[in-house]
Design an enzyme around this catalytic site. Structure first.
Site, PDB file in Angstrom:
ATOM      1  CE  LYS A   1      -5.759 -62.733  23.883  1.00 57.31           C
ATOM      2  NZ  LYS A   1      -4.424 -62.636  23.683  1.00 57.31           N
TER       3      LYS A   1
ATOM      4  NE  ARG B   1      -2.858 -55.463  25.922  1.00 53.06           N
ATOM      5  CZ  ARG B   1      -2.552 -56.596  25.311  1.00 53.06           C
ATOM      6  NH1 ARG B   1      -2.378 -57.692  26.005  1.00 53.06           N
ATOM      7  NH2 ARG B   1      -2.419 -56.627  24.006  1.00 53.06           N
TER       8      ARG B   1
ATOM      9  NE  ARG C   1       5.934 -69.786  18.805  1.00 53.93           N
ATOM     10  CZ  ARG C   1       5.476 -68.589  19.186  1.00 53.93           C
ATOM     11  NH1 ARG C   1       6.338 -67.597  19.396  1.00 53.93           N
ATOM     12  NH2 ARG C   1       4.209 -68.405  19.355  1.00 53.93           N
TER      13      ARG C   1
ATOM     14  NE  ARG D   1      10.471 -65.390  18.395  1.00 53.86           N
ATOM     15  CZ  ARG D   1       9.460 -64.579  18.603  1.00 53.86           C
ATOM     16  NH1 ARG D   1       9.436 -63.392  18.046  1.00 53.86           N
ATOM     17  NH2 ARG D   1       8.446 -64.925  19.360  1.00 53.86           N
TER      18      ARG D   1
ATOM     19  NE  ARG E   1       4.693 -62.662  26.222  1.00 56.12           N
ATOM     20  CZ  ARG E   1       4.510 -63.035  24.949  1.00 56.12           C
ATOM     21  NH1 ARG E   1       5.465 -63.650  24.295  1.00 56.12           N
ATOM     22  NH2 ARG E   1       3.377 -62.770  24.338  1.00 56.12           N
TER      23      ARG E   1
END
Ligand SMILES: [Zn+2]
Length: 227
Positions: free
Chosen positions: A20, A96, A130, A162, A173
């Site tokens: 986004k 948010r 990743r 990570r 999340r």
């Protein structure tokens, strides 16, 4: 017929790594309107030494605390009143929460809200694949694989995942994201402002669809078909 209102008050919603931010930036460049994100607003305020709010913002950010929602609301309200927003803006990272969405509709008229829709499964795949090296070079086991899964092709350092990219972290999340975002989406959907875009297509395809919708909106605003 002149436009009496800012035609491009645009909001971009979407989960983490939906792209986004990239889409918001492209639209901002295409229509020559500012790209507004709360992250940048906060960084800029913090850097303004003669702004009385700078210290307040810094005291939260430097201690890793969330800036209170009322303060963020005020900063966004100030930002969208600036001269460069005379035609509108492309905003991501705000609202948010449902409360922030309601606040925004009290202070201005949002023209269009784009939801860059990416399934949770695809987000998990994008993030958990990743790999990074200590120099910050980023690879993806599926989309831009290094020759050796364990070594950075650019600098030869070893690659690792990570903590933020680990499947459990991504899933929690996403849970946080859905808790607020689903209500925001419904809020804009009920007002007929929401356009859902399939974010699992190429960046170019996603951008084309957004531009097409915006041009349609603009044509109806200027009464294009009227003789
Ligand atoms: Zn490297």
């Amino acid at each position: 017929m002149p436009l009496n209102d800012k035609p491009f008050e645009l909001i971009f919603l979407g989960p983490p790594v939906s792209g986004k931010g990239t889409q918001t930036e492209l639209v901002a460049n295409t229509f020559d309107i500012p790209h507004i994100s709360t992250g940048v607003i906060l960084q800029n305020i913090k850097a303004e030494t003669n702004n009385p709010l700078a210290q307040e913002v810094a005291s939260y950010m430097d201690n890793g605390k969330l800036v209170p929602t009322e303060l963020v609301n005020r900063l966004v309200a100030d930002r969208i009143k600036k001269d460069d927003c005379s035609l509108g803006y492309a905003m991501d990272g705000f609202p948010r929460t449902l409360e922030q969405a309601q606040y925004l509709s009290q202070i201005t008229t949002v023209d269009r809200v784009f939801l860059i829709n990416v399934s949770d499964e695809a987000i998990v795949e994008r993030m958990s694949g990743r790999r990074v090296c200590k120099n910050g070079h980023t690879w993806h086991l599926k989309y831009s694989p290094p020759k050796d899964q364990l070594i950075c092709d650019t600098c030869g350092e070893s690659l690792f995942q990570r903590d933020d990219d680990k499947e459990e972290t991504v899933k929690s999340r996403l849970e946080v994201y859905h808790r607020e975002a689903d209500a925001i989406v419904k809020f804009y959907e009920e007002q007929g402002l929401l356009s859902k875009i399939n974010g699992e297509q190429s960046i170019e395809k996603v951008q084309q669809q957004i531009i097409k919708l915006l041009v349609t909106d603009l044509r109806s605003k200027i009464d294009w078909n009227k003789s």
